[in-house]
Design an enzyme around this catalytic site. Structure first.
Site, PDB file in Angstrom:
ATOM      1  CB  THR A 181      27.813   1.635 143.777  1.00 58.28           C
ATOM      2  OG1 THR A 181      26.588   1.791 143.063  1.00 58.28           O
ATOM      3  CG2 THR A 181      28.803   0.868 142.927  1.00 58.28           C
ATOM      4  CB  ALA A 182      24.273   0.756 148.716  1.00 58.54           C
ATOM      5  CG  ASN A 197      30.846 -10.432 147.531  1.00 61.03           C
ATOM      6  OD1 ASN A 197      30.278 -10.858 146.532  1.00 61.03           O
ATOM      7  ND2 ASN A 197      30.927  -9.144 147.792  1.00 61.03           N
ATOM      8  CG  LEU A 198      27.122  -8.666 152.248  1.00 58.00           C
ATOM      9  CD1 LEU A 198      26.326  -9.580 153.156  1.00 58.00           C
ATOM     10  CD2 LEU A 198      27.614  -7.457 153.015  1.00 58.00           C
ATOM     11  CB  CYS A 199      27.065  -7.427 147.354  1.00 59.48           C
ATOM     12  SG  CYS A 199      26.953  -6.511 148.902  1.00 59.48           S
ATOM     13  N   GLY A 228      32.580  -6.722 154.481  1.00 59.94           N
ATOM     14  CA  GLY A 228      31.427  -7.586 154.275  1.00 59.94           C
ATOM     15  C   GLY A 228      31.891  -9.028 154.098  1.00 59.94           C
ATOM     16  CD  GLU A 237      30.379  -7.379 144.928  1.00 56.55           C
ATOM     17  OE1 GLU A 237      30.982  -6.569 145.660  1.00 56.55           O
ATOM     18  OE2 GLU A 237      29.365  -7.990 145.299  1.00 56.55           O
ATOM     19  CB  SER A 264      34.900  -4.007 149.673  1.00 61.15           C
ATOM     20  OG  SER A 264      35.355  -2.748 149.266  1.00 61.15           O
TER      21      SER A 264
END
Length: 951
Positions: A740-741, A553-555, A369, A557, A340
């Site tokens: 978790t979009a 990272n991108l999000c 990502g 987490e 991911s």
């Protein structure tokens, strides 16, 4: 106009005026009829209805009676005549109930509607009314409150002579989805009608001739279909040849066709559009084949791979656990890029900068990502020895990184996505803060790339002390990049003293609170840069001996080490917490089974994965990190009847994450006993018996006790701690909570750890716009006799909030409070409780209904002081919300069934629009007022179709 029975009648504006007048009289009484203002007002509203109908289809179109009534309701709402609109809604509801009672008392008859011819690949044929009714009836089976009658009525109002077979199938789906706002079960009906279309598409393609099996026939044929699907997938080069060597009969017999019916419309449409394998646009993959394909891909290197594939399939198809999007996209395919997230550090030389941009493109190509650490790149004005010139700083290179992410769009499945991180002491940090602004030199703006501040504790300590802060160029202070905690503070102060002595050429001094204020202002205005905490990420990292965490990272987490030689990789998946709770509480045994199998699946990703750059393979195989997260947290609270803004919710966040942490660590130990510990285990915190819960003390010590973080436990950690120390860990990192979009959409639960956004809203993603109604709330309102059209109208008017509705009991208002109605500090408290158990981080969105500088300051300092490692988006309410009309006719891009002959056939499934509506998705804070919010494009709304890079 088109009547409900299919016949036509002339459009009569006088009847519209009469209906509106009656609605006025119902509210204002008989005296209103004599008032001077009523007749002109009714005439104006009647004219608006007629004009709207004309705009929607022209003078030659015959609008359906329901559409006309929808426009009347819309005109009243837009005129802010809400009480009159409510009276009109009540009238429509009574008439609808009367018609339904009449239909129930009389035998069903086919109306004397005009003859409908359907154009198909085999030629023209009369509409098969019997099959139409059977398919819709079957789609409603097993659902307590969904009935075929309203769906069939809606289908027939959209039919016309010469409609294509594809358009007919689409009309059925659209008919059901328009009813979702009134009854959430129609989301399942719409999915089943789309499934009927998908079955015909897939089976016909594999057979080479038209065939349209129903659910019962397909259930019997699923094993045979599955073998044919794998064979065709291998032939077409879509699937790994090794999948064809599995015992397909054994796997086919393990499939559970009834689980196809567990998908809701949003989930199935998302799978259809972006996940299912297809041959030149024709889908050949049904849902259970999809889940088994993913499971097979993850079991390729298991000893008894059929048994493991069935075990993995059970977890996925039951929705107990779901892998991240790259894994779902690519597992079992010829190029299984399953990871991911990728994290990189960009070095301070031109060659490496452009090598990093190349790596970004390759990593993004297969749905990864990106998080890029740009801190080492020298700042503006720094000396360049090779040219004896001065640097332009990091910003021009960030512009190129932004454009690279857009250019490599992950095969058209979703846009490339990256986040740039910069430490707060970098001399270019002030320009970095402006990157997402809509004003200024566009060559120094990155409108599409996310940005984040990488903040050391010393900076926030200076803010609290109202002290000064010094900015440096990293070419003169290179070791600050690799230092954290008290070592960073000591070295930073040495550089400040050197700057005072004139030994450092490029530096700037300012008040720390002024920079902090500007950071929060930019976050408020543009949604960026996010606030993430360098020292918390490093001091609690189990891999301190092997390197430094330079970014997330991108999000936000993932917290893994990066260097010139290692690109950090993380492999994600999420436990569906909603599937592991009941009215009695958390099902710990089921959760243990799920987590144990999930960790094995994630560990398998590392060995099967297709790596596009060697630094990623080197890092992933050496450290073997995985990120097990969760979703469905809000659904679990609904089941447990716990308001999200309560001490009980904070306690549940603590206890549920403790269970996940305990079993995840235990599963990694079990894998270490079976397969051996990861290569860099020796010297890690794990090897010293220091678990995530133990590393809280390390952070507290570095802050001299200035940490407000609970450390209570309930499980037997001592025995596990000893097993970790003596047996080892298979994975350097085990847990991370991603957004978790998309996978939450697939499984039909709330995203990640998010609070409920709205109880009724329109969700936008790349597959279109989807009406979402909170089924838990609807169930409770039905039980109390409160669910009716007036309630629907009130929910739309109040943007899905219950707070202003006087007839809603207080206990339901508390339980179903939406994200902007709760104090965000409850979210921080729950996040802190989770963070003590997690070896990485969590994507923590924060919601403020009326942001102010004081609130932002208090909120982000609270997140830092409570031990959170990172924060994600700051979200405020957008200036526009859900349209104040029936969603039946405003339900987004997919509602496109023609009512008159079209010039081209419908696509195999509704196709995404180029410009998804933001009307009801929350946007980040984009200004000091609603007007400012409206003027700035949303950087990433909760349901933003272009921000799904993690999951």
């Amino acid at each position: 106009m088109l009547r409900r029975d299919g016949t036509t009648a002339p459009y009569d504006a006088d009847r519209i005026g009469t209906a509106i007048t009656k609605a006025f009289l119902a509210v204002e009484g008989a005296a209103a009829g004599a008032s001077d203002h009523l007749r002109p007002q009714v005439a104006e509203l009647t004219g608006q209805v007629g004009a709207a109908l004309l705009r929607r289809g022209g003078a030659d179109r015959s609008p359906h009676v329901e559409e006309i009534q929808d426009q009347v309701e819309l005109a009243l709402m837009r005129a802010e005549l809400h009480q009159v609109a409510r009276a009109y809604v009540l009238y429509r509801e009574r008439r609808s109930e009367e018609r339904e009672k009449a239909e129930a008392q009389e035998p069903a008859v086919v109306s004397a509607a005009p003859r409908i011819t359907v154009r198909g690949p085999e030629g023209d044929a009369p509409l098969d009314e019997e099959r139409l009714a059977r398919v819709v009836t079957d789609a409603c089976q097993g659902l307590s409150d969904a009935r075929p009658g309203p769906v069939l009525e809606e289908v027939r109002r959209n039919l016309y002579d010469g409609i294509t077979a594809d358009e007919l199938a689409l009309a059925q789906v659209m008919a059901a989805r328009t009813l979702v706002e009134r009854e959430p079960e129609y989301a399942y009906v719409a999915a089943r009608l789309l499934l009927d279309k998908l079955r015909a598409e897939a089976v016909s393609e594999l057979r080479g001739e038209p065939h349209r099996p129903d659910q019962r026939a397909m259930a019997a044929d699923y094993p045979h279909y599955f073998a044919s699907y794998v064979e065709r997938g291998v032939q077409e080069g879509l699937l790994d040849e090794e999948l064809g060597r599995f015992d397909l009969a054994r796997l086919g017999s393990a499939l559970k066709p009834e689980r196809d019916l567990d998908l809701q419309f949003l989930g199935l449409q998302t799978l259809y559009d972006r996940y299912f394998q297809h041959v030149r646009g024709v889908r050949i993959e049904l849902p259970q084949a999809f889940f088994m394909r993913v499971a097979m891909g993850l079991a390729l290197r298991e000893d008894d791979r059929e048994a493991r594939a069935v075990e993995f399939y059970e977890l996925l198809s039951s929705f107990d656990f779901m892998c991240s999007t790259p894994t779902l996209f690519n597992s079992g395919t010829r190029r299984p890029q399953l990871s991911s997230c990728f994290l990189t550090t960009v070095q301070d030389d031109l060659e490496h900068i452009f090598l990093s941009l190349r790596d970004n493109a390759l990593l993004s190509k297969y749905a990864g990502g990106l998080g890029n650490d740009w801190t080492p790149v020298r700042g503006m004005g720094a000396h360049i020895k090779g040219t004896n010139g001065r640097s332009q700083g990091v910003v021009p290179f960030l512009k190129i990184a932004n454009d690279t992410a857009i250019a490599v769009n992950q095969g058209g499945k979703r846009k490339g996505a990256a986040c740039a991180y910069l430490e707060t002491w970098h001399i270019d940090v002030e320009e970095f803060l402006d990157l997402r602004k809509n004003t200024g030199d566009d060559r120094r703006r990155t409108h599409d790339m996310n940005t984040a501040n990488w903040v050391p504790d010393l900076f926030l300590q200076r803010v609290e002390a109202d002290a000064e802060w010094t900015l440096f160029s990293p070419d003169e202070t290179p070791d600050l990049h690799d230092l954290y905690g008290k070592e960073f503070a000591a070295r930073y102060e040495e550089y400040e003293a050197a700057a005072d002595r004139g030994e450092i050429r490029v530096h700037k001094r300012l008040k720390a609170v002024d920079l902090w204020r500007r950071m929060l202002t930019m976050l408020f205005e543009t949604g960026h840069p996010w606030i993430t905490f360098k020292d918390a990420c490093n001091l609690r990292s189990p891999q301190q001996h092997a390197g430094v965490v330079h970014s997330s990272n991108l999000c936000t987490e993932i917290t893994l080490n990066t260097s010139r030689d290692e690109v950090a990789v993380c492999n994600l998946g999420s436990v569906n917490l909603a599937r592991h709770v009941g009215p009695e509480g958390l099902d710990t045994e089921r959760l243990k089974r799920t987590v144990t199998t999930a960790v094995r699946m994630l560990d398998n990703v590392i060995d099967i994965n297709h790596y596009t750059v060697p630094q990623a393979r080197r890092s992933n195989e050496r450290h073997r990190p995985v990120g097990l997260g969760l979703m469905g947290y809000q659904d679990a609270l609904f089941t447990l009847r716990i308001p999200v803004s309560s001490p009980e919710a904070v306690e549940f966040a603590d206890r549920s994450m403790e269970q996940i942490s305990f079993h995840a660590v235990s599963a990694s130990v079990d894998l270490a006993a079976e397969r051996g510990p990861y290569e860099s285990f020796e010297g890690s915190l794990w090897s010293k018996g220091v678990l995530p819960i133990d590393s809280v003390a390390v952070l507290a010590g570095a802050r001299d006790g200035d940490l407000e973080m609970d450390t209570g436990t309930t499980l037997e950690w001592d025995a596990l701690r000893e097993r970790v120390r003596t047996t080892g860990m298979r994975n350097s990192n085990v847990m991370a909570i991603a957004p978790t979009a998309t996978i939450a959409n697939i499984t039909g639960v709330s995203q990640s750890i998010e609070p409920q956004f709205r109880n009724l809203f329109v969700k936008a993603n790349m597959s279109g716009d989807f009406t979402v109604t909170n089924p838990h709330l609807v169930r409770d309102l039905k039980e109390r006799g409160l669910w009716d059209d007036v309630m629907i109208s009130d929910l739309k008017y109040h943007d899905g909030s219950l707070g202003a509705l006087s007839r809603i009991p207080d206990d339901l208002k508390a339980l179903y409070a939406t994200a902007f109605e709760i104090d965000p500090e409850w979210l921080v408290k729950a996040a802190s409780r989770r963070q003590k158990w997690i070896d990485q981080a969590q994507s923590l969105n924060l919601y403020l209904s009326a942001p102010s500088g004081r609130k932002l300051d208090r909120l982000y300092r609270a997140a830092w002081r409570s031990g959170c490692k990172t924060t994600y988006y700051l979200r405020a309410q957008s200036a526009t919300h859900v349209e104040k009309s029936t969603l039946a006719t405003t339900d987004g891009k997919l509602n496109s069934v023609p009512v008159a002959p079209a010039s081209s056939a419908a696509s195999p499934a509704p196709s995404p629009s180029a410009s998804p509506s933001p009307s009801s998705s929350p946007s980040p804070v984009t200004g000091a007022s609603a007007a400012a919010t409206a003027s700035v494009p949303a950087a990433c709304s909760v349901e933003d179709p272009e921000c799904e890079a993690c999951q």
